[in-house]
Design a protein around this motif. Sequence first.
Motif, mmCIF file in Angstrom:
data_model
loop_
_atom_site.group_PDB
_atom_site.id
_atom_site.type_symbol
_atom_site.label_atom_id
_atom_site.label_comp_id
_atom_site.label_asym_id
_atom_site.label_seq_id
_atom_site.Cartn_x
_atom_site.Cartn_y
_atom_site.Cartn_z
ATOM 1 N N ARG A 124 0.841 -1.199 0.000
ATOM 2 C CA ARG A 124 0.000 0.000 0.000
ATOM 3 C C ARG A 124 0.873 1.245 0.000
ATOM 4 O O ARG A 124 2.065 1.203 0.336
ATOM 5 N N VAL A 125 0.236 2.363 -0.381
ATOM 6 C CA VAL A 125 0.925 3.650 -0.460
ATOM 7 C C VAL A 125 0.253 4.613 0.524
ATOM 8 O O VAL A 125 -0.982 4.704 0.577
ATOM 9 N N LEU A 126 1.077 5.331 1.307
ATOM 10 C CA LEU A 126 0.575 6.288 2.311
ATOM 11 C C LEU A 126 1.158 7.671 2.044
ATOM 12 O O LEU A 126 2.216 7.802 1.410
ATOM 13 N N PRO A 132 -3.923 6.545 3.567
ATOM 14 C CA PRO A 132 -3.820 5.852 2.277
ATOM 15 C C PRO A 132 -3.975 6.817 1.115
ATOM 16 O O PRO A 132 -4.760 7.769 1.181
ATOM 17 N N VAL A 133 -3.214 6.561 0.048
ATOM 18 C CA VAL A 133 -3.234 7.417 -1.144
ATOM 19 C C VAL A 133 -4.001 6.696 -2.245
ATOM 20 O O VAL A 133 -3.473 5.816 -2.932
ATOM 21 N N SER A 134 -5.252 7.055 -2.406
ATOM 22 C CA SER A 134 -6.061 6.475 -3.470
ATOM 23 C C SER A 134 -5.589 7.006 -4.826
ATOM 24 O O SER A 134 -5.359 8.203 -4.985
ATOM 25 N N GLY A 155 -5.484 2.739 -1.036
ATOM 26 C CA GLY A 155 -4.049 2.886 -1.254
ATOM 27 C C GLY A 155 -3.344 1.569 -1.477
ATOM 28 O O GLY A 155 -2.103 1.521 -1.520
ATOM 29 N N GLU A 156 -4.091 0.477 -1.647
ATOM 30 C CA GLU A 156 -3.498 -0.847 -1.794
ATOM 31 C C GLU A 156 -3.305 -1.209 -3.272
ATOM 32 O O GLU A 156 -4.044 -0.732 -4.136
ATOM 33 N N ALA A 171 6.606 4.711 -6.265
ATOM 34 C CA ALA A 171 5.238 5.210 -6.168
ATOM 35 C C ALA A 171 5.234 6.719 -6.337
ATOM 36 O O ALA A 171 6.147 7.419 -5.888
ATOM 37 N N GLY A 172 4.187 7.207 -7.011
ATOM 38 C CA GLY A 172 4.028 8.640 -7.204
ATOM 39 C C GLY A 172 2.609 9.059 -6.867
ATOM 40 O O GLY A 172 1.672 8.260 -6.946
ATOM 41 N N ALA A 173 2.436 10.314 -6.479
ATOM 42 C CA ALA A 173 1.113 10.830 -6.138
ATOM 43 C C ALA A 173 0.247 10.927 -7.392
ATOM 44 O O ALA A 173 0.758 11.078 -8.500
#
Length: 230
Positions: A124-126, A132-134, A155-156, A171-173
């Motif tokens: 996942r990305v935070l 979590p970053v959707s 974010g998973e 990972a990027g925003a």
Amino acid sequence: VCLFLAGAGMLGAQVVEGSVSNSVTRIGVSDVQVRLQRMDPNRGIIRPTEAEQVSEAQQELYEALTDVSGKFRIEGVKDGKYSVTFFREGFSALRSGVMAVEVKAGDPLELELKMTPLGRVTGRVLDGKGRPVSGARLALGGTAGAQSRVADENGEFAMENVGGGTYTLAAGAPDEWDPPEPVEGKKQAWALTYYPGIIHADSAARIVVPPGGEVTGLEIKLLEIGRAHV
């Protein structure tokens, strides 16, 4: 005369049989599509033109599915040289390129094929506050290829059918995301962040995926960097 021609046809129709096994467990792999396609010695695989009849084109292609024990059998194969390909979701052929075989009168041609199971990478990305970053953009690249994904609403993410090898994960925003809040009056931007939390790719941790293995629980927290105009 008819009986003679029928017998001659049977003599020219051979049997190709064999098995497909898991290269790691050595257990037979079921539901593998095995295909034989006639090859031209001068041009490679024969590809029928539109002018050729469908029935003639079908005679140049033979297919079978492996059974529960990984075995297959193709009957009525004409003499000649053929390319052999085999496919099943979740596996990759152990050898690269086109495997060529020659079918000729005599005993059945026996093939022993091997496939390597593919793996899986999840995590996942935070953001900087642990939320979590959707829609985060992810890229997995390494010795056995590359994949990209977009994180879900939690974010998973899950990378499926990953070949065994060594990888880096970035990972990027999301593009539509607002920039981070300024720090001491200086504008900030979301950085492309490598696992486990590095800006520079050379310093990123290597993720080792064994054949058929699963790497889970990876977590990337997006980093913020100062933004400057040049």
